[in-house]
Design an enzyme around this catalytic site. Structure first.
Site, PDB file in Angstrom:
ATOM      1  N   GLY A   1      -3.729   1.328  -5.517  1.00 51.47           N
ATOM      2  CA  GLY A   1      -2.944   1.268  -6.755  1.00 51.47           C
ATOM      3  C   GLY A   1      -3.289   0.113  -7.675  1.00 51.47           C
TER       4      GLY A   1
ATOM      5  N   HIS B   1       0.078   4.585   7.127  1.00 51.44           N
ATOM      6  CA  HIS B   1      -0.265   4.167   5.771  1.00 51.44           C
ATOM      7  C   HIS B   1       0.177   2.713   5.562  1.00 51.44           C
ATOM      8  CE1 HIS B   1      -0.373   3.894   1.439  1.00 51.44           C
ATOM      9  NE2 HIS B   1      -1.216   4.917   1.479  1.00 51.44           N
TER      10      HIS B   1
ATOM     11  N   GLU C   1       1.632   1.310   3.211  1.00 54.64           N
ATOM     12  CA  GLU C   1       2.996   1.153   2.675  1.00 54.64           C
ATOM     13  C   GLU C   1       4.022   1.287   3.802  1.00 54.64           C
ATOM     14  OE1 GLU C   1       2.463   4.063  -0.411  1.00 54.64           O
ATOM     15  OE2 GLU C   1       1.038   2.690  -1.356  1.00 54.64           O
TER      16      GLU C   1
ATOM     17  N   GLY D   1      -4.368   8.653  -4.044  1.00 49.25           N
ATOM     18  CA  GLY D   1      -2.941   8.441  -4.298  1.00 49.25           C
ATOM     19  C   GLY D   1      -2.577   8.895  -5.700  1.00 49.25           C
ATOM     20  N   GLY D   2      -2.423   7.930  -6.603  1.00 47.13           N
ATOM     21  CA  GLY D   2      -1.963   8.192  -7.973  1.00 47.13           C
ATOM     22  C   GLY D   2      -2.627   9.375  -8.653  1.00 47.13           C
TER      23      GLY D   2
ATOM     24  N   LYS E   1       2.795  10.400  -2.428  1.00 51.24           N
ATOM     25  CA  LYS E   1       3.784   9.329  -2.178  1.00 51.24           C
ATOM     26  C   LYS E   1       5.164   9.801  -2.662  1.00 51.24           C
ATOM     27  CE  LYS E   1       0.033   6.084  -2.304  1.00 51.24           C
ATOM     28  NZ  LYS E   1      -0.456   4.737  -2.532  1.00 51.24           N
TER      29      LYS E   1
ATOM     30  N   GLU F   1      -8.469   2.411   4.022  1.00 53.22           N
ATOM     31  CA  GLU F   1      -7.850   2.074   2.735  1.00 53.22           C
ATOM     32  C   GLU F   1      -7.612   0.569   2.676  1.00 53.22           C
ATOM     33  OE1 GLU F   1      -5.652   5.529   0.757  1.00 53.22           O
ATOM     34  OE2 GLU F   1      -4.266   4.714   2.211  1.00 53.22           O
TER      35      GLU F   1
ATOM     36  N   SER G   1      -7.563   3.477  -5.054  1.00 54.20           N
ATOM     37  CA  SER G   1      -7.967   3.562  -6.470  1.00 54.20           C
ATOM     38  C   SER G   1      -9.108   4.545  -6.714  1.00 54.20           C
ATOM     39  CB  SER G   1      -8.316   2.181  -7.022  1.00 54.20           C
ATOM     40  OG  SER G   1      -7.171   1.363  -7.035  1.00 54.20           O
TER      41      SER G   1
ATOM     42  N   ASN H   1      -2.332  12.134  -1.545  1.00 53.14           N
ATOM     43  CA  ASN H   1      -1.078  11.555  -1.059  1.00 53.14           C
ATOM     44  C   ASN H   1      -0.209  11.287  -2.286  1.00 53.14           C
ATOM     45  OD1 ASN H   1       0.989  10.079   0.007  1.00 53.14           O
ATOM     46  ND2 ASN H   1      -0.263   8.299   0.588  1.00 53.14           N
TER      47      ASN H   1
HETATM   48  P1  13P Z   1      -4.168   5.022  -5.035  1.00 51.28           P
HETATM   49  O1  13P Z   1      -5.203   6.107  -5.113  1.00 51.28           O
HETATM   50  O2  13P Z   1      -3.032   5.214  -5.991  1.00 51.28           O
HETATM   51  O3  13P Z   1      -4.798   3.670  -5.101  1.00 51.28           O
HETATM   52  O4  13P Z   1      -3.484   5.133  -3.592  1.00 51.28           O
HETATM   53  C1  13P Z   1      -4.297   5.218  -2.480  1.00 51.28           C
HETATM   54  C2  13P Z   1      -3.461   5.550  -1.319  1.00 51.28           C
HETATM   55  O5  13P Z   1      -2.661   4.758  -0.865  1.00 51.28           O
HETATM   56  C3  13P Z   1      -3.591   6.904  -0.749  1.00 51.28           C
HETATM   57  O6  13P Z   1      -2.969   6.988   0.487  1.00 51.28           O
END
Ligand code: 13P
Length: 243
Positions: free
Chosen positions: A167, A89, A91, A224-225, A12, A161, A203, A10
């Site tokens: 993050g 999600h 967010e 994510g990141g 983002k 999650e 993470s 993802n």
């Molecule tokens: P991170 O891997 O950056 O913690 O993000 C996880 C996430 O929200 C994937 O949808």
């Protein structure tokens, strides 16, 4: 356990068009499994479809096509051959105030267009500290899945999650993840009479993936990141879905 695990990236709201081009150039040099799903920003989706891996959109509208400025309908995503839609999600839930009811609407529309759904659920730190994790997860699942045509639920993947792990570099212990995933699987089966794959996200990095990948009931990872960096993402892929 599903027969083969999946890895979802993802991205983002990250990367410029130039960075995406560079990313794809490097990424496409590698052998990539079909069990890898990349979810870039919506405007970059056309660059990603039709390749060796699968592609997901990060969100879809809660409406059919029409006068909803700035939104993207599930039908439109499907029309450019997107495979998956991430829905719910954390967010989206927190910054855009998406309720479980809106999330159910989006799931319904995505399934109707034959998009596969990655439904995200997870507790906040406060909910965790007050021992409400299971209660919160059960409510999120119940509201999102109730009333769906259970013949379609095969096209849903759940992503667990924990909000406090996204993050932050903080990850639950393998035992905690195992137990929570076991609980989610039990509730999903109770609600739908089907066994659905459950991913872990929050993470996940190239440095902790080997440890996380030892959890026997996890069907894959939502990254994510680390998915925005080709080298890190490739290391994760190589551990989870080696070619
Ligand atoms: P991170 O891997 O950056 O913690 O993000 C996880 C996430 O929200 C994937 O949808």
């Amino acid at each position: 356990m599903v027969s083969k695990k999946i890895v979802v990236g993802n991205m983002k709201m990250n990367l410029t068009a130039q960075e995406i081009n560079q990313y794809l150039k490097e990424f496409e040099k590698k052998e990539i499994s079909k069990n890898v799903i990349i979810c870039p920003s919506t405007i970059y989706l056309p660059y990603f479809v039709g390749k060796k891996f699968q592609v997901g959109i990060q969100n879809v509208a809660a409406y059919e096509m029409g006068a909803y400025t700035g939104e993207v309908a599930a039908k439109q995503a499907k029309s450019i051959k997107v495979d998956y839609a991430i829905i719910g999600h954390s967010e989206r839930r927190s910054y855009f105030h998406e309720s479980d009811d809106i999330i159910r609407e989006k799931i319904t529309l995505a399934l109707k267009e034959k998009l596969k759904v990655i439904l995200c659920i997870g507790e906040t730190e406060e909910e965790r500290d007050s021992l409400k994790t299971y209660k919160v997860l059960k409510k999120q699942l119940k509201t999102a899945l109730q009333g769906l045509d259970y013949k379609e639920v095969f096209n849903i993947v759940i992503a667990y999650e924990p909000v406090w792990a996204i993050g932050t570099g903080r990850v639950p212990s393998n035992l905690e993840i195992h137990d929570t995933i076991a609980f989610i699987k039990e509730i999903v089966e109770e609600l739908t009479q089907h066994k659905l794959p459950v991913l872990y996200g929050g993470s996940v990095t190239d440095t902790n993936i080997k440890t996380l990948n030892k959890i026997e009931n996890v069907d894959g990872y939502l990254v994510g990141g680390a998915s925005t960096k080709v080298d890190k993402f490739m290391k994760i892929i190589e551990v989870v879905v080696p070619q």
